[in-house]
Design a protein around this motif. Structure first.
Motif, PDB file in Angstrom:
ATOM      1  N   LEU A 129       0.828  -1.204   0.000  1.00  0.00           N
ATOM      2  CA  LEU A 129       0.000   0.000   0.000  1.00  0.00           C
ATOM      3  C   LEU A 129       0.866   1.259   0.000  1.00  0.00           C
ATOM      4  CD1 LEU A 129      -2.758  -0.896   2.636  1.00  0.00           C
ATOM      5  CD2 LEU A 129      -3.043  -0.729   0.157  1.00  0.00           C
ATOM      6  N   PHE A 130       0.391   2.290  -0.691  1.00  0.00           N
ATOM      7  CA  PHE A 130       1.037   3.595  -0.648  1.00  0.00           C
ATOM      8  C   PHE A 130       0.109   4.554   0.079  1.00  0.00           C
ATOM      9  CE2 PHE A 130       1.755   7.884  -2.202  1.00  0.00           C
ATOM     10  CZ  PHE A 130       3.124   8.016  -2.023  1.00  0.00           C
ATOM     11  N   LEU A 131       0.603   5.169   1.155  1.00  0.00           N
ATOM     12  CA  LEU A 131      -0.238   6.040   1.969  1.00  0.00           C
ATOM     13  C   LEU A 131       0.476   7.343   2.302  1.00  0.00           C
ATOM     14  CD1 LEU A 131      -1.602   3.444   4.553  1.00  0.00           C
ATOM     15  CD2 LEU A 131      -2.873   4.444   2.637  1.00  0.00           C
ATOM     16  N   THR A 132      -0.308   8.399   2.425  1.00  0.00           N
ATOM     17  CA  THR A 132       0.222   9.656   2.930  1.00  0.00           C
ATOM     18  C   THR A 132       0.853   9.420   4.300  1.00  0.00           C
ATOM     19  OG1 THR A 132      -1.508  10.905   1.793  1.00  0.00           O
ATOM     20  CG2 THR A 132      -0.360  12.018   3.580  1.00  0.00           C
ATOM     21  N   SER A 133       2.056   9.917   4.479  1.00  0.00           N
ATOM     22  CA  SER A 133       2.805   9.761   5.744  1.00  0.00           C
ATOM     23  C   SER A 133       2.961   8.293   6.141  1.00  0.00           C
ATOM     24  CB  SER A 133       2.133  10.543   6.877  1.00  0.00           C
ATOM     25  OG  SER A 133       2.111  11.927   6.598  1.00  0.00           O
ATOM     26  N   ALA A 134       2.857   7.393   5.162  1.00  0.00           N
ATOM     27  CA  ALA A 134       2.976   5.951   5.407  1.00  0.00           C
ATOM     28  C   ALA A 134       2.030   5.483   6.501  1.00  0.00           C
ATOM     29  CB  ALA A 134       4.425   5.587   5.761  1.00  0.00           C
ATOM     30  N   GLY A 135       0.887   6.173   6.609  1.00  0.00           N
ATOM     31  CA  GLY A 135      -0.122   5.780   7.586  1.00  0.00           C
ATOM     32  C   GLY A 135       0.157   6.233   8.999  1.00  0.00           C
ATOM     33  N   VAL A 136       1.176   7.079   9.191  1.00  0.00           N
ATOM     34  CA  VAL A 136       1.537   7.566  10.532  1.00  0.00           C
ATOM     35  C   VAL A 136       0.689   8.794  10.873  1.00  0.00           C
ATOM     36  CG1 VAL A 136       3.391   8.486  11.982  1.00  0.00           C
ATOM     37  CG2 VAL A 136       3.887   6.706  10.279  1.00  0.00           C
ATOM     38  N   ASP A 137       0.157   8.814  12.093  1.00  0.00           N
ATOM     39  CA  ASP A 137      -0.644   9.951  12.565  1.00  0.00           C
ATOM     40  C   ASP A 137      -0.046  10.515  13.840  1.00  0.00           C
ATOM     41  OD1 ASP A 137      -2.943  10.683  10.980  1.00  0.00           O
ATOM     42  OD2 ASP A 137      -3.743   8.691  11.398  1.00  0.00           O
ATOM     43  N   LYS A 138       0.112  11.819  13.893  1.00  0.00           N
ATOM     44  CA  LYS A 138       0.531  12.493  15.118  1.00  0.00           C
ATOM     45  C   LYS A 138      -0.717  12.873  15.892  1.00  0.00           C
ATOM     46  CE  LYS A 138       3.638  16.175  16.698  1.00  0.00           C
ATOM     47  NZ  LYS A 138       4.485  17.314  16.251  1.00  0.00           N
ATOM     48  N   ILE A 139      -0.877  12.351  17.120  1.00  0.00           N
ATOM     49  CA  ILE A 139      -2.120  12.577  17.863  1.00  0.00           C
ATOM     50  C   ILE A 139      -1.984  13.646  18.951  1.00  0.00           C
ATOM     51  CG2 ILE A 139      -3.037  10.301  17.362  1.00  0.00           C
ATOM     52  CD1 ILE A 139      -2.177   9.401  20.129  1.00  0.00           C
ATOM     53  N   ASP A 140      -0.748  13.955  19.356  1.00  0.00           N
ATOM     54  CA  ASP A 140      -0.510  15.113  20.219  1.00  0.00           C
ATOM     55  C   ASP A 140       0.958  15.514  20.055  1.00  0.00           C
ATOM     56  OD1 ASP A 140       1.147  13.636  22.065  1.00  0.00           O
ATOM     57  OD2 ASP A 140      -0.655  12.946  23.097  1.00  0.00           O
ATOM     58  N   ALA A 141       1.414  16.486  20.834  1.00  0.00           N
ATOM     59  CA  ALA A 141       2.749  17.056  20.627  1.00  0.00           C
ATOM     60  C   ALA A 141       3.860  16.021  20.669  1.00  0.00           C
ATOM     61  CB  ALA A 141       3.009  18.148  21.663  1.00  0.00           C
ATOM     62  N   ASP A 142       3.704  14.979  21.475  1.00  0.00           N
ATOM     63  CA  ASP A 142       4.782  14.021  21.654  1.00  0.00           C
ATOM     64  C   ASP A 142       4.383  12.575  21.400  1.00  0.00           C
ATOM     65  OD1 ASP A 142       6.993  15.749  22.455  1.00  0.00           O
ATOM     66  OD2 ASP A 142       5.810  16.154  24.250  1.00  0.00           O
ATOM     67  N   THR A 143       3.255  12.363  20.705  1.00  0.00           N
ATOM     68  CA  THR A 143       2.798  10.989  20.482  1.00  0.00           C
ATOM     69  C   THR A 143       2.283  10.809  19.058  1.00  0.00           C
ATOM     70  OG1 THR A 143       2.037  10.954  22.791  1.00  0.00           O
ATOM     71  CG2 THR A 143       1.368   9.118  21.385  1.00  0.00           C
TER      72      THR A 143
END
Length: 255
Positions: A129-143
């Motif tokens: 699969l090809f995904l934006t940001s390789a499927g990584v999500d930033k959920i807060d400042a340090d996580t």
């Protein structure tokens, strides 16, 4: 109260689209740590009197899946490589620690499985699969959260849990928000599935058409899921004509 969208098209079209009902499951609890997602879904379905029928398709946001699997990454523990720092110069809005996680998700430290253009960064995952940001999500400042290695297995687990407890057999599609280099904004695409084929083939005279039906359904669910903050991560699509397929995987739709 639930949000519902009815899609009714001309009768000359394929019967798959005679009438679709798209309905969001409301009041689903906020997930902040690893848990049994199937149990939480079933509990909310019962509390909300949310009706499921055999062959409904349940679309579930990948961020919810990642959180329930405990796939959190502490950004304070990440030391960006020289490549990540270099890419940060090209995309200043992206935290270099996040860029490092994106590189790691592609399983290629050289960065050859990344695609970068202006403010866009995407990555090829090991499953194709090809995904934006390789499927990584930033959920807060340090996580940040990352995708599970096998979303198909999780989709099957949830479908089986629902069948065991509610005696209803539904297909499950795990969706992720995905952008495109050529367009603004984002849509929803499928990153895992169970019970429904990822592609639909149709024959007209001597021509065969192939459609990525899993992405079409994911995008339809996105009409109610919306983007960050809406808290409608689970959407049911009712009225689809398909044959339940226990062997279906997202790889069927991948080149």
């Amino acid at each position: 109260m639930f949000k519902e969208i009815n899609l009714r098209n001309h009768s000359s079209l394929h019967k798959l689209f005679y009438s679709l009902t798209i309905e969001a499951l409301h009041n689903f609890p906020k997930i902040e740590k690893k848990c049994n997602l199937g149990t939480e879904i079933i509990k909310t379905i019962k509390n909300e009197n949310f009706i499921l029928h055999n062959n409904d398709v349940l679309c579930i946001a990948s961020k919810l899946i990642s959180k329930s699997e405990g796939l959190f990454v502490d950004l304070k523990s990440i030391n960006p490589s020289q490549l990540a720092l270099c890419l940060h110069q090209q995309i200043p809005r992206k935290d270099p620690r996040l860029i490092q996680i994106i590189i790691d998700q592609t399983s290629d430290k050289s960065g050859k499985k990344l695609q970068i253009s202006k403010d866009f960064i995407g990555g090829w995952l090991p499953n194709g699969l090809f995904l934006t940001s390789a499927g990584v999500d930033k959920i807060d400042a340090d996580t940040a959260v990352v995708l599970p290695e096998n979303c198909d297995e999780i989709a099957q687990r949830i479908s089986d849990d629902i069948f065991d407890q509610l005696k209803v057999r539904v297909a499950v599609i795990i969706t992720d928000s995905d952008g495109r280099i050529d367009k603004k904004g984002a849509t929803q695409v499928a990153v895992g599935l169970y019970g429904i084929s990822g592609i639909r083939k149709s024959q007209h005279e001597d021509k065969t058409s192939v459609e990525t039906i899993c992405d079409m359904l994911a995008a339809s669910a996105g009409l109610l899921m919306g983007q960050k903050g809406k808290m409608l991560p689970i959407v049911k699509i009712h009225g689809i004509d398909y044959v339940f397929d226990k062997s279906a995987t997202i790889r069927d739709a991948v080149n």
